[in-house]
Design an enzyme around this catalytic site. Structure first.
Site, PDB file in Angstrom:
ATOM      1  N   CYS A   1       0.853  -1.179   0.000  1.00  0.00           N
ATOM      2  CA  CYS A   1       0.000   0.000   0.000  1.00  0.00           C
ATOM      3  C   CYS A   1       0.892   1.234   0.000  1.00  0.00           C
ATOM      4  CB  CYS A   1      -0.878   0.014   1.227  1.00  0.00           C
ATOM      5  SG  CYS A   1       0.064  -0.066   2.727  1.00  0.00           S
TER       6      CYS A   1
ATOM      7  N   CYS B   1       2.853   2.003   3.126  1.00  0.00           N
ATOM      8  CA  CYS B   1       4.126   1.316   3.360  1.00  0.00           C
ATOM      9  C   CYS B   1       5.252   2.168   2.816  1.00  0.00           C
ATOM     10  CB  CYS B   1       4.196  -0.024   2.637  1.00  0.00           C
ATOM     11  SG  CYS B   1       2.704  -0.953   2.649  1.00  0.00           S
TER      12      CYS B   1
ATOM     13  N   ASP C   1     -16.719  -9.835 -20.537  1.00  0.00           N
ATOM     14  CA  ASP C   1     -17.862 -10.361 -19.805  1.00  0.00           C
ATOM     15  C   ASP C   1     -17.760 -10.082 -18.313  1.00  0.00           C
ATOM     16  OD1 ASP C   1     -18.729 -11.398 -22.190  1.00  0.00           O
ATOM     17  OD2 ASP C   1     -17.673 -13.284 -21.916  1.00  0.00           O
TER      18      ASP C   1
ATOM     19  N   ASP D   1     -20.925 -17.790 -22.713  1.00  0.00           N
ATOM     20  CA  ASP D   1     -20.884 -16.750 -23.718  1.00  0.00           C
ATOM     21  C   ASP D   1     -20.462 -17.453 -25.000  1.00  0.00           C
ATOM     22  OD1 ASP D   1     -20.756 -14.072 -24.728  1.00  0.00           O
ATOM     23  OD2 ASP D   1     -18.596 -14.391 -24.836  1.00  0.00           O
TER      24      ASP D   1
END
Lengths: 882, 124
Positions: free
Chosen positions: A86, A89, A774, A571
């Site tokens: 992050c 950090c 999708d 799909d």
């Protein structure tokens, strides 16, 4: 306005040619081409965007040039950092670095995982930076290296070499060992390389021997574990010998040949004491540690149970008269306390081994990563550690060699064994333009490829991360077991005390003995471990097994939902079908041959990028038809194309085109309708104003689609196809795939609603599609199954990712989830049943009716093997055939 | 008779004591320090349990829990925060940071791999 990340153009969202959803963000594109390029490798474009941003905002980065002008003596170093998750950090590390003496400026960039430090070399040393980063809790991406050195004969040589090494820029640690004649070096790959290091050593007059091939890096955690295991084993063996003597001494009424001194209470005491306090010390230690935290665990049960038997026996040994006064014959139970400890130790040994095997799949994956790569830099081939490979490097792979990172083949041809990543057992042919995956093995030819993903971005690294996350997740089925194991031990202790009281008050003579034995048996037989191990071990083995077969499951929850599915929605394009149209039929007329038609059609389309055109060109190339350049090429929107090839005027397109140009098509029209009814797209071709024939193009089914659909139906699932195609075309394809139900003419953005519809009918829906277009539908479905393409593994929206496009993976995933849940249920049933049956049995409920009382030694054996059996049962998943 | 009475009374008291001690007695709690970098940090020692085992943090601010496992006892070799989908091995004699951002108020239980050692994270 949005920016097209591929070409850099500004695009209005509503006018964009398309968009892609990636990591929950929409990206718009000016053209389909840009979208395709982005979809192929979104990270690359995102990264270059990031770089541009950084350039726009220069204050974010440390600018080395002006700084160097200001302070000539200061130096700059880049340190790669591992484990930053992050932005906060980054600031922790930055603060730590900036506080160091001699550091002028430190900047840690979270996005690039790099720390850039500007420092005065006479005041600060790079190794201080590294220890500062480590102190902040992060690892530095240094490379460690061990080099054998020849010719060292004195301690001063050691210092000389160490000094030379430490003076080399980028070397952070150097330790030379005279006895092993080796130098251990840690260095920053961005600053230096093996070549420079060798050079530094050789400059002191010593010779570096060739690198020993792939020396294993020592894993300290593994060493600790192994040491523990060895210690446990020694303790077990010693305990077994001592316990056996105690057992024989205590059972002289069975074994009459045992010398009488062995039956002496004091001798038994002496033999049992080391077992209790040396071999069993870990139970006391564990129990005490837990007690301090107001916790109780297995150790508590074992420590209290065995101590009760031991202390009773000691009292009987020291004060037999006390018992005799009460009319009880003094008896010792040293065999009970000693054998319980030995048996539980055996259980722990077996459990440790079995538990180690549950994470074998991930260890295997980690072991796949190659150590070195042969790259071409400055025109020379050189071997470098794989950590030093950069995106864009050209890498040479020899037959039998491991492909070090992900990339695209530039030159050469070969067959590559990708089974370790995709589960596909047949080697895959690779030629220029094809994607290769790191850690796969090159079989036949040699080739050169360009690295596109390195380090944590490679498919292998992503797979490892996914599997680790999955193994860390919890299955909802586990909840009850979790709640119970939290209250389990104190409740068992309460039951044991109650048992003691009841036997003491109402038991037959000698009540104290019965009370003691039942108390110990209840404490020892209870096994919360089996409850705790039931689900996680099965999830670990199940997800690991999936990964071996190219099926990545996101976690316990996905695994659990997958086995409940009753509907699978596919799909069409790119999932059931290849997604690349192919020529299916060629109809000729007016004496033209198929070859001629192909030749003219393909030549006319030679420079077109339309998918239908590509299909025609591909077929022509396959038939080795020579193509000529077209002249006066003109694409007529919504109709087709016109062009001149070899002086002949060619028209290629739909019926409208023919009618507009007044070309008589006669019976071709009938044929064309027939083809359209089969789900194909017919194109008319005319030469010099005369109809010459038809070329029908269709998206063909993947070879395994039919098989996969049939298997899913056999498993009792309803299979549905979802597509944007018109009803007629869709039904034709569905028929071929064996699918009965079709949802045609669904716009891409409506796919989600179709899934919602099905769910509102009470169905549990699994959606199979590609992870990019999708994504919303995959996220909506109960289980989203993404069909992976090549190296893009981390599909955000899906619960299950199939690394290879083979739809049989869907069947395998569902089967695997069924098997895993079955194992979990067996485990949980066993754990619950065992405890609910075992505890009353140990408490002696059968005694009033049948006179049966459980010996505490058997109770301990049952306990030890119940947790082993749960883990072993989970390990059965490794042998599941998928 | 007296012996039976003594054993019964003693046994009942012991059961009460065991349940009080393990379930109802006060546990040690600690609030997280908020560092300048905007993360809340708590150091936790793992030895037969979690010390402290009740951790209070503020919501919406990244949390870092540094677990130092001070033993080789197998029981504590994994830490699980089920609500945050975290399950991590804790190497012996090493600090393992666990990072996440709690977005919702509430009490979250964290446990060892088998759910026997437990601690509580309170998000306010």
């Amino acid at each position: 306005m949005a920016k097209d990340l591929v070409c850099g153009m500004e695009v209005k969202e509503e006018e964009a040619a398309g968009f892609s959803l990636y990591k929950n963000k929409k990206y718009y594109f000016c053209s389909k081409n840009c979208k395709e390029k982005f979809d192929e490798n979104p990270e690359e474009y995102l990264k270059s965007e990031e770089r541009e941003k950084d350039q726009v905002l220069p204050e974010k980065e440390v600018e080395p040039e002006p700084a160097q002008e200001q302070e000539e003596k200061s130096e700059r170093i880049d340190i790669p950092i591992v484990g930053m998750s992050c932005a906060s950090c980054a600031s922790t590390i930055q603060r730590g670095l900036a506080d160091l003496k001699g550091v002028e400026k430190a900047n840690v960039n979270f996005a690039t995982s790099k720390a850039t430090v500007l420092f005065q070399p006479q005041l600060a040393r790079p190794e201080e930076f590294i220890s500062s980063v480590r102190k902040s809790g992060y690892e530095v991406g240094t490379v460690s290296l061990e080099l054998p050195i020849q010719g060292m004969d004195c301690a001063s040589c050691v210092q000389k070499i160490e000094k030379a090494l430490l003076q080399t820029r980028g070397v952070t640690k150097a330790v030379v060992n005279l006895a092993t004649e080796k130098a251990k070096i840690e260095y920053l790959p961005s600053e230096t390389g093996i070549k420079e290091i060798k050079h530094a050593i050789e400059s002191t007059g010593y010779k570096v021997l060739e690198l020993a091939p792939s020396e294993e890096v020592e894993d300290p955690e593994r060493l600790i574990r192994e040491k523990e295991y060895k210690k446990l084993k020694t303790k077990f063996i010693v305990g077994l010998v001592l316990g056996l003597f105690v057992f024989l001494g205590s059972s002289r009424h069975w074994f009459l040949w045992v010398p009488s001194f062995l039956g002496n209470f004091y001798v038994l005491w002496a033999l049992a004491t080391p077992v209790q306090f040396w071999i069993g010390w870990q139970f006391y230690k564990g129990a005490w540690g837990a007690f301090k935290h107001r916790n109780a665990d297995m150790n508590t049960l074992i420590a209290v149970g065995t101590s009760a038997a031991y202390l009773y026996s000691v009292t009987a040994t020291l004060f037999p008269s006390f018992f005799e006064a009460g009319g009880i014959k003094p008896v010792v139970y040293f065999d009970t306390s000693a054998l319980i400890i030995v048996l539980i130790l055996l259980g722990r040994l077996l459990e440790a081994r079995a538990k180690g095997q549950t994470s074998e799949a991930i260890k295997k994956l980690m072991g796949l990563s190659p150590k070195t790569a042969r790259v071409i830099r400055e025109g020379k081939e050189m071997d470098i550690p794989v950590e030093e490979v950069l995106v864009g490097d050209t890498i040479v792979v020899r037959p039998g060699g491991k492909i070090p990172v992900d990339g695209i083949v530039k030159d050469g041809k070969s067959a590559v064994d990708e089974s370790m990543i995709t589960g596909e057992s047949i080697p895959v042919t690779k030629k220029a333009g094809d994607e290769v995956i790191g850690a796969t093995i090159n079989k036949t030819g040699s080739f050169k490829f360009q690295a596109t993903k390195v380090g944590k971005d490679t498919a292998l690294a992503q797979i490892i991360k996914l599997v680790q996350d999955a193994q860390g997740s919890k299955a909802p089925i586990q909840r009850l077991a979790d709640v119970i194991s939290g209250y389990f031990v104190p409740i068992v202790i309460s039951i044991a005390i109650a048992t003691f009281v009841i036997w003491f008050n109402f038991g037959p003579f000698p009540a104290l003995t019965f009370a003691l034995l039942t108390f110990v048996a209840v404490m020892i037989i209870a096994c919360p471990c089996a409850l705790g191990l039931a689900t996680p071990t099965a999830v670990m083995v199940g997800t690991g097994k999936g990964a071996e077969k190219g099926i990545l499951i996101k976690g316990g929850e996905s695994l659990e939902t997958a086995h409940k599915l009753d509907t699978i929605v596919f799909d069409k394009t790119g999932t059931l079908t290849r997604g690349e149209p192919e020529i299916t039929d060629i109809v000729t007329q007016n004496d033209y041959s198929e070859e001629e038609i192909l030749k003219y059609a393909a030549s006319a389309e030679k420079f077109s990028e339309h998918p239908l055109a590509e299909a025609i060109i591909k077929r022509a190339k396959e038939k080795k038809i020579e193509l000529h350049d077209p002249k006066n090429f003109n694409a007529i929107e919504g109709h087709g194309i016109e062009a001149e090839v070899d002086g002949k005027k060619i028209l290629l397109g739909n019926l409208k085109l023919m009618q507009k140009q007044q070309i008589v098509v006669r019976n071709l029209e009938e044929k064309a309708e027939e083809l359209a009814g089969d789900g194909k797209t017919p194109m008319y071709i005319s030469l010099e104003g005369k109809a010459a024939g038809l070329i029908a193009v269709a998206d063909t089914l993947k070879e395994n689609s039919l098989q996969a659909v049939a298997k899913l139906k056999k498993l009792g699932l309803e299979v549905i196809m979802l597509t944007g195609d018109n009803k007629k075309t869709a039904e034709a394809i569905a028929r071929k795939a064996g699918i009965d139900r079709v949802l045609p003419e669904v716009l891409p953005e409506d796919k989600v609603n179709e899934i919602k519809n099905l769910q509102s009918q009470g169905r549990r829906v699994g959606m199979v599609g590609d992870g990019i277009n999708d994504a919303p539908a995959l996220a909506q479905a109960d289980v989203g199954i993404a069909i992976g393409s090549g190296t893009d593994v981390a599909m955000e929206a899906s619960d299950i990712t199939l690394i290879k496009g083979d739809l049989r993976g869907v069947v395998s995933a569902i089967e695997l989830s069924k098997r895993t849940i079955k194992i979990i249920k067996q485990n949980l049933f066993w754990a619950f049943f065992y405890n609910t049956a075992g505890i009353p049995l140990a408490a002696g409920v059968l005694y009033p009716f049948f006179g049966i009382l459980l010996n505490p030694i058997f109770a301990s054996a049952a306990m030890a093997f119940s947790s082993v059996s749960v883990v072993s049962n989970s390990l059965r998943l490794r042998r599941v055939k998928l | 008779m007296t012996a039976k009475l003594i054993v019964t009374v003693f046994g009942v008291l012991l059961i009460v004591l065991v349940n009080w001690y393990f379930f109802f007695s006060r546990k040690k709690s600690a609030s997280a320090d908020i560092k300048e970098e905007g993360i809340q940090e708590v150091k936790i020692i793992v030895k037969g349990g979690y010390d402290p085992d009740v951790i209070i943090v503020k919501k919406g601010i990244p949390v870092r829990l540094d677990f130092y496992r001070d033993e080789t006892n197998d029981c504590s070799d994994t830490i699980v925060f089920g609500d945050f989908k975290i399950r991590k091995p804790l190497p012996a004699f090493k600090t393992t940071p666990i990072e996440f951002t709690p977005e919702k108020e509430g009490e979250y239980v964290f446990t060892c791999g088998m759910g026997m050692m437990r601690g509580k994270l309170i998000v306010r």
